[in-house]
Design a protein around this motif. Structure first.
Motif, PDB file in Angstrom:
ATOM      1  N   ASN A  35       0.832  -1.214   0.000  1.00 46.15           N
ATOM      2  CA  ASN A  35       0.000   0.000   0.000  1.00 46.15           C
ATOM      3  C   ASN A  35       0.863   1.260   0.000  1.00 46.15           C
ATOM      4  N   ALA A  36       1.927   1.233   0.809  1.00 48.78           N
ATOM      5  CA  ALA A  36       2.830   2.386   0.865  1.00 48.78           C
ATOM      6  C   ALA A  36       3.503   2.590  -0.492  1.00 48.78           C
ATOM      7  N   THR A  37       3.838   1.489  -1.136  1.00 43.91           N
ATOM      8  CA  THR A  37       4.450   1.553  -2.465  1.00 43.91           C
ATOM      9  C   THR A  37       3.455   2.113  -3.483  1.00 43.91           C
ATOM     10  N   ASP A  38       2.237   1.583  -3.429  1.00 48.03           N
ATOM     11  CA  ASP A  38       1.188   2.085  -4.328  1.00 48.03           C
ATOM     12  C   ASP A  38       0.999   3.589  -4.159  1.00 48.03           C
ATOM     13  N   ALA A  39       0.945   4.027  -2.894  1.00 50.92           N
ATOM     14  CA  ALA A  39       0.721   5.454  -2.624  1.00 50.92           C
ATOM     15  C   ALA A  39       1.850   6.283  -3.237  1.00 50.92           C
ATOM     16  N   THR A  40       3.072   5.753  -3.172  1.00 49.60           N
ATOM     17  CA  THR A  40       4.225   6.455  -3.730  1.00 49.60           C
ATOM     18  C   THR A  40       4.181   6.445  -5.261  1.00 49.60           C
ATOM     19  N   LEU A  41       3.868   5.274  -5.823  1.00 51.96           N
ATOM     20  CA  LEU A  41       3.818   5.168  -7.284  1.00 51.96           C
ATOM     21  C   LEU A  41       2.673   5.998  -7.879  1.00 51.96           C
ATOM     22  N   LYS A  42       1.577   6.111  -7.121  1.00 50.80           N
ATOM     23  CA  LYS A  42       0.464   6.955  -7.598  1.00 50.80           C
ATOM     24  C   LYS A  42       0.937   8.407  -7.697  1.00 50.80           C
ATOM     25  N   LEU A  43       1.654   8.833  -6.664  1.00 50.11           N
ATOM     26  CA  LEU A  43       2.147  10.214  -6.691  1.00 50.11           C
ATOM     27  C   LEU A  43       3.116  10.416  -7.847  1.00 50.11           C
ATOM     28  N   LYS A  44       3.946   9.410  -8.064  1.00 52.04           N
ATOM     29  CA  LYS A  44       4.883   9.488  -9.171  1.00 52.04           C
ATOM     30  C   LYS A  44       4.122   9.642 -10.481  1.00 52.04           C
ATOM     31  N   HIS A  45       3.083   8.873 -10.610  1.00 52.64           N
ATOM     32  CA  HIS A  45       2.295   8.925 -11.838  1.00 52.64           C
ATOM     33  C   HIS A  45       1.629  10.294 -12.002  1.00 52.64           C
ATOM     34  N   LYS A  67       9.738  -1.084  20.728  1.00 49.76           N
ATOM     35  CA  LYS A  67       9.434  -2.222  21.608  1.00 49.76           C
ATOM     36  C   LYS A  67       8.671  -1.789  22.848  1.00 49.76           C
ATOM     37  N   GLU A  68       9.025  -0.585  23.359  1.00 47.63           N
ATOM     38  CA  GLU A  68       8.363  -0.141  24.573  1.00 47.63           C
ATOM     39  C   GLU A  68       6.889   0.151  24.348  1.00 47.63           C
ATOM     40  N   GLN A  69       6.645   0.888  23.272  1.00 46.48           N
ATOM     41  CA  GLN A  69       5.254   1.219  22.939  1.00 46.48           C
ATOM     42  C   GLN A  69       4.517   0.035  22.316  1.00 46.48           C
ATOM     43  N   LYS A  70       5.274  -1.023  22.005  1.00 44.24           N
ATOM     44  CA  LYS A  70       4.727  -2.202  21.313  1.00 44.24           C
ATOM     45  C   LYS A  70       4.070  -1.816  19.996  1.00 44.24           C
ATOM     46  N   THR A  71       4.775  -0.949  19.264  1.00 45.60           N
ATOM     47  CA  THR A  71       4.226  -0.564  17.957  1.00 45.60           C
ATOM     48  C   THR A  71       5.192  -0.899  16.828  1.00 45.60           C
ATOM     49  N   LEU A  72       4.584  -1.110  15.681  1.00 45.36           N
ATOM     50  CA  LEU A  72       5.331  -1.266  14.437  1.00 45.36           C
ATOM     51  C   LEU A  72       4.744  -0.220  13.498  1.00 45.36           C
ATOM     52  N   ARG A  73       5.630   0.621  12.917  1.00 43.30           N
ATOM     53  CA  ARG A  73       5.117   1.692  12.061  1.00 43.30           C
ATOM     54  C   ARG A  73       5.633   1.574  10.635  1.00 43.30           C
ATOM     55  N   ILE A  74       4.757   1.873   9.687  1.00 42.98           N
ATOM     56  CA  ILE A  74       5.130   1.901   8.278  1.00 42.98           C
ATOM     57  C   ILE A  74       4.815   3.303   7.770  1.00 42.98           C
ATOM     58  N   ILE A  75       5.854   3.998   7.347  1.00 49.06           N
ATOM     59  CA  ILE A  75       5.700   5.413   7.014  1.00 49.06           C
ATOM     60  C   ILE A  75       6.058   5.625   5.550  1.00 49.06           C
ATOM     61  N   ASP A  76       5.156   6.273   4.809  1.00 48.39           N
ATOM     62  CA  ASP A  76       5.499   6.548   3.415  1.00 48.39           C
ATOM     63  C   ASP A  76       5.373   8.032   3.103  1.00 48.39           C
ATOM     64  N   GLN A  77       5.882   8.428   1.941  1.00 54.35           N
ATOM     65  CA  GLN A  77       5.807   9.823   1.481  1.00 54.35           C
ATOM     66  C   GLN A  77       5.005   9.892   0.189  1.00 54.35           C
ATOM     67  N   GLY A  78       3.935   9.064   0.143  1.00 49.61           N
ATOM     68  CA  GLY A  78       3.111   8.976  -1.056  1.00 49.61           C
ATOM     69  C   GLY A  78       1.991  10.003  -1.097  1.00 49.61           C
ATOM     70  N   ILE A  79       0.897   9.662  -1.753  1.00 46.79           N
ATOM     71  CA  ILE A  79      -0.162  10.663  -1.963  1.00 46.79           C
ATOM     72  C   ILE A  79      -0.956  11.000  -0.720  1.00 46.79           C
ATOM     73  N   GLY A  80      -0.939  10.114   0.301  1.00 41.29           N
ATOM     74  CA  GLY A  80      -1.717  10.403   1.489  1.00 41.29           C
ATOM     75  C   GLY A  80      -3.221  10.351   1.222  1.00 41.29           C
ATOM     76  N   MET A  81      -4.009  10.624   2.260  1.00 40.78           N
ATOM     77  CA  MET A  81      -5.465  10.612   2.093  1.00 40.78           C
ATOM     78  C   MET A  81      -6.087  11.784   2.830  1.00 40.78           C
ATOM     79  N   THR A  82      -7.145  12.337   2.250  1.00 37.13           N
ATOM     80  CA  THR A  82      -7.965  13.322   2.952  1.00 37.13           C
ATOM     81  C   THR A  82      -8.955  12.559   3.816  1.00 37.13           C
ATOM     82  N   ALA A  83      -9.674  13.271   4.684  1.00 38.87           N
ATOM     83  CA  ALA A  83     -10.667  12.610   5.537  1.00 38.87           C
ATOM     84  C   ALA A  83     -11.690  11.860   4.684  1.00 38.87           C
ATOM     85  N   GLU A  84     -12.101  12.489   3.587  1.00 38.77           N
ATOM     86  CA  GLU A  84     -13.100  11.837   2.719  1.00 38.77           C
ATOM     87  C   GLU A  84     -12.535  10.551   2.118  1.00 38.77           C
ATOM     88  N   GLU A  85     -11.265  10.634   1.758  1.00 38.80           N
ATOM     89  CA  GLU A  85     -10.662   9.436   1.150  1.00 38.80           C
ATOM     90  C   GLU A  85     -10.521   8.293   2.164  1.00 38.80           C
TER      91      GLU A  85
END
Ligand code: ADP
Ligand code: MG
Length: 631
Positions: A35-45, A67-85
């Motif tokens: 999904n992160a890749t798609d978001a990036t490739l969409k922006l590229k397009h 580890k402390e927060q017990k989170t795993l994060r995936i961060i991209d610089q793609g098109i992002g989404m608005t609230a509606e999206e």
């Protein structure tokens, strides 16, 4: 009558997705990075076609463990989404934004490499997370970032947030108690290397220490400096995505080792696959050295979909006989999330299989034409694939005469046409069939080979374990051709001789010789058969009916409906050369015991040359021979 709609409520469907959507929980990471890749490739397009007026830059994807927060994060610089999206794409299960995008930008985007398809990937996050947050900001001007939170029940919250100012999306997984393995760095690294190693957007995971080059004027004992740099897990431009004309053979080797880091032997050659009609497929197949190594369990062909690893279980997609090869196949037309049985019935998949078969046949043809000598040298390593192909794939068999070699025991290699030309008409029987003599083991069948060669016949060396099947296939597809192993029953009589050998013994003498041998041997396994051979041929020769031996071989290697047909009888012919001096000697010996000893001794020798003398019989034979020496 009542009509209505069956009510599928989300409450019911959600646990189902969680439990059964994917058998493998670990693929959540592949989905989120896709999904992160798609978001990036969409922006590229969109920047490419001028629809997005932002700087594309050098976007990448980052994966982070806390580890402390017990989170795993995936961060991209793609098109992002608005609230509606978010409402539209995330809250509607099974609505695929990827598909919508491809639909909207049809022609221009068909090669954009967008991965998503079914609109289900995102929810795989709930297989390992008890709560998922999305913080996202659209690339569009004047939109603000939003935060979506959902704990796996159908309720969610969605609100504006000031926490994010740059464009893109951050997915935060609060890893569930039963899935804490996904907070281990080693586990995540393993998954990234398995699924994302060749994805098209750089993926950062942690940092690594890099050694800086020493300055030229450095002192001799100077230690090089090191620095911490971003650790990029993947190669965004793997060889199969590059045009063959832009690659050197070294590039292919480098890629091979990138694909199989534990594989040290170089492959023999590669085949670059590239087709865009009637389906899309790219890839590179490598021919490894196979002669002594049938370990196909590891380092198998890998299947990708738009540079995302899908599986290395390629049965059904790649024809069986090519499963011995290595390499990658990448096709957006192979569905990511479907079952094996579906794959095998799928029309596109069938076409892929026959395309690959054709490509391999073409490559073989050009290899042999470009450099015959080199091809001959590699033959021993590649023959098993080709022979397996001839037996199992009709389309391949049809083309195979162009690149299948028939080696002789003395190191010559013939193509089918060359072989036929060479041995016609000298190797023809009385009905005009071409007789092709072969050996399956040059050492064990040495005496038979020798005798065939002495008569001027070519003997092929066909020693693969499936050769009986190959021969069966050749005999049924070629006209008037029989393969006969050098030690088979009829070799002596098979080939039409120009001048018949004259008989030295008369009929009564022959009768009596046959009786002598039969009475001495008494073994039902042997059928005694007198023949007028050259006087220099061996006195006794044991042969085995070609058909019987072949049935046994085929049963041993399976196939041909031969399974479970066991219990073939042991049957041999004992060919007695009535023109040999030995025959004379037997007839002339008066003493019965001496006569019997002569016959037994000759039988032992014949058995010995056919590898049939074993155990006590062998020990006795050796002892008797020493006794003989003493005399
Ligand atoms: P698919 O990828 O098959 O379309 P998913 O369930 O994986 O389905 O994702 C649903 C949709 O959510 C995507 O199509 C996309 O529109 C949106 N989406 C998911 N992740 C992101 C992201 N990181 N950035 C932007 N949009 C996203
Ligand atoms: Mg997706």
């Amino acid at each position: 009558m009542t009509k209505g709609n069956i009510n599928v409520s989300v409450e019911n469907i959600f646990p189902l997705i969680k439990k059964f959507l994917y058998s493998d929980h670990e693929i959540f990471l592949r989905e989120l990075i896709s999904n992160a890749t798609d978001a990036t490739l969409k922006l590229k397009h969109l920047t490419g076609i001028g629809e997005a007026k932002v700087e594309y830059g050098n976007p990448r994807i980052e994966v982070k463990i806390d580890k402390e927060q017990k989170t795993l994060r995936i961060i991209d610089q793609g098109i992002g989404m608005t609230a509606e999206e978010v409402e539209k794409y995330i809250n509607q299960v099974a609505f695929s934004g990827a598909e919508e995008f491809l639909e909207k930008y049809k022609d221009s985007a068909k090669d954009s490499g967008i991965i998503g398809h079914f609109g289900l990937g995102f929810y795989s996050a709930f297989m390992v997370a008890e709560k998922v947050e999305i913080i996202t900001k659209s690339y569009r001007d004047g939109t603000s970032a939003v935060r979506w939170i959902c704990d796996g029940s159908p309720e969610f919250t969605l609100e504006e947030t000031a926490d994010k100012t740059d464009r893109g999306t951050e997915i935060i997984l609060h890893i569930a108690e039963d899935s804490t393995e996904f907070l281990e760095e080693s586990k995540i690294r393993e998954l990234l290397l398995k699924y994302n190693k060749f994805m098209p957007v750089p993926i950062k995971f942690g940092t690594k220490t890099q050694t800086l080059p020493l300055p030229e004027d450095a002192a001799e004992d100077a230690k090089p400096e090191t620095e911490e740099v971003d650790n990029i897990i993947n190669n965004p431009n793997p060889a199969w995505t590059i045009a063959p004309s832009d690659l050197t053979s070294e590039d292919y080797m480098t890629f091979y080792h990138e694909l199989y880091p534990m594989q040290f032997e170089e492959p023999l050659f590669h085949i670059h696959l590239n087709v865009d009609y009637p389906f899309n497929l790219t890839g590179i197949l490598f021919f490894p050295k196979l002669a002594n190594n049938l370990n196909i369990e590891k380092d198998k062909i890998q299947l990708y979909q738009n540079q995302v690893f899908v599986t290395d279980e390629v049965k059904g997609i790649v024809p069986d006989f090519l499963m011995l090869l290595r390499g990658v196949i990448d096709s957006p037309d192979i569905p990511l999330n479907v079952s094996r049985s579906y794959l095998q019935a799928d029309g596109a998949v069938k076409k892929i299989s026959s395309y690959i078969t054709k490509k391999v046949a073409d490559k073989m043809t050009s290899l042999i034409n470009e450099n015959r000598e080199d091809y001959e040298q590699k033959w021993n390593d590649i023959k098993i694939v080709i022979e397996y192909g001839i037996v199992s794939e009709e389309k391949f068999a049809e083309k195979s005469d162009k690149f299948t070699l028939y080696p002789t025991v003395d190191g010559k290699y013939f193509l089918w046409n060359e072989l036929v030309e060479k041995i016609t008409p000298s190797h023809t029987d009385k009905d005009g069939n071409l007789i092709i003599l072969y050996t399956s083991n040059a050492d064990e069948q040495h005496s038979y080979i020798q005798s065939a060669q002495d008569k001027g016949y070519e003997v092929l060396l066909l020693d693969s374990h499936i050769i009986s099947h190959v021969i069966q296939k050749l005999e049924s597809s070629k006209e008037k051709v029989s393969f006969v192993r050098v030690d088979a029953d009829h070799v002596n009589n098979l080939i039409k001789k120009d001048e018949p050998v004259i008989s030295k013994l008369n009929d009564t003498e022959k009768e009596s010789l046959k009786k002598n041998v039969e009475e001495t041997i008494k073994d039902k396994k042997f059928t005694v058969q007198l023949e007028d051979l050259d006087s220099s041929d061996a006195p006794f020769t044991i042969t085995q009916p070609e058909f019987l031996r072949r049935m046994k071989d085929m049963q041993a290697t399976g196939g041909g409906g031969m399974f479970g047909m066991g219990g073939f009888p042991e049957m041999y012919n004992l060919v007695v050369n009535s023109n040999s001096e030995f025959a004379d000697q037997v007839l002339k010996t008066e003493n019965t015991e001496e006569k019997e000893n002569l016959i037994k001794y000759a039988l032992d020798l014949a058995k010995l040359s056919q590898n049939l003398l074993k155990g006590k019989d062998l020990t006795d034979f050796i002892q008797r021979s020493y006794q003989q020496l003493k005399k």
